[in-house]
Design a protein around this motif. Structure first.
Motif, PDB file in Angstrom:
ATOM      1  N   ARG A  79       0.956  -1.283   0.082  1.00  0.00           N
ATOM      2  CA  ARG A  79      -0.149   0.027   0.145  1.00  0.00           C
ATOM      3  C   ARG A  79       1.082   1.314  -0.010  1.00  0.00           C
ATOM      4  N   THR A  80       0.388   2.444  -0.455  1.00  0.00           N
ATOM      5  CA  THR A  80       1.068   3.503  -0.373  1.00  0.00           C
ATOM      6  C   THR A  80       0.420   4.545   0.448  1.00  0.00           C
ATOM      7  N   ALA A  81       1.578   5.260   1.241  1.00  0.00           N
ATOM      8  CA  ALA A  81       0.913   6.093   2.092  1.00  0.00           C
ATOM      9  C   ALA A  81       1.793   7.301   2.005  1.00  0.00           C
ATOM     10  N   LYS A  82       1.210   8.727   2.551  1.00  0.00           N
ATOM     11  CA  LYS A  82       1.889   9.904   2.335  1.00  0.00           C
ATOM     12  C   LYS A  82       1.706  10.429   4.008  1.00  0.00           C
ATOM     13  N   LEU A  83       3.065  11.007   4.280  1.00  0.00           N
ATOM     14  CA  LEU A  83       3.208  11.570   5.571  1.00  0.00           C
ATOM     15  C   LEU A  83       3.185  12.865   5.299  1.00  0.00           C
ATOM     16  N   HIS A  84       1.804  13.411   5.941  1.00  0.00           N
ATOM     17  CA  HIS A  84       1.630  14.972   5.840  1.00  0.00           C
ATOM     18  C   HIS A  84       2.372  15.737   6.830  1.00  0.00           C
ATOM     19  N   ASP A  85       2.358  15.303   8.302  1.00  0.00           N
ATOM     20  CA  ASP A  85       2.942  16.220   9.549  1.00  0.00           C
ATOM     21  C   ASP A  85       3.710  15.345  10.123  1.00  0.00           C
ATOM     22  N   LEU A  86       4.812  15.808  10.442  1.00  0.00           N
ATOM     23  CA  LEU A  86       5.690  15.086  11.599  1.00  0.00           C
ATOM     24  C   LEU A  86       6.033  16.353  12.559  1.00  0.00           C
ATOM     25  N   TYR A  87       5.644  16.375  13.801  1.00  0.00           N
ATOM     26  CA  TYR A  87       5.915  17.518  14.646  1.00  0.00           C
ATOM     27  C   TYR A  87       6.430  17.209  15.966  1.00  0.00           C
ATOM     28  N   THR A  88       7.455  17.700  16.590  1.00  0.00           N
ATOM     29  CA  THR A  88       7.816  17.294  17.689  1.00  0.00           C
ATOM     30  C   THR A  88       7.915  18.756  18.665  1.00  0.00           C
ATOM     31  N   ALA A  89       7.462  18.984  19.845  1.00  0.00           N
ATOM     32  CA  ALA A  89       7.535  20.148  20.680  1.00  0.00           C
ATOM     33  C   ALA A  89       9.047  20.554  20.672  1.00  0.00           C
TER      34      ALA A  89
END
Length: 92
Positions: A79-89
């Motif tokens: 399957r194909t996925a897209k990472l939209h956001d990755l955030y750390t404080a």
């Protein structure tokens, strides 16, 4: 940060107050009201994965990914996925 208290779990609608500042910090929020309305729906949408990293009850960061479905050559086995956001404080 105490690693023994660190856990990752799916985000739920009640996490919005902690996620909201992170979403705003990422930018490109055109309408905060629409964002608040959209967040609970994406938390339960089968094509989206919203995960939060927590230390006790404090949100340290989040990730948002979208399942794009079947792959053209390998079907459901890749399957194909897209990472939209990755955030750390910032303090993490």
């Amino acid at each position: 940060m105490n690693e023994s208290n660190l856990r990752v779990r799916p985000l739920v609608s009640t996490d919005f107050e902690q996620v909201r500042p992170m979403l705003l910090d990422m930018g490109f929020v055109e309408d905060e009201g629409a964002l608040a309305a959209r967040f609970p729906a994406l938390c339960t949408h089968p094509d989206w994965g919203l995960l939060g990293a927590f230390e006790d009850e404090r949100l340290l960061g989040y990730a948002a990914a979208q399942d794009y479905g079947l792959h053209v050559r390998s079907g459901d086995s890749h399957r194909t996925a897209k990472l939209h956001d990755l955030y750390t404080a910032p303090d993490c």
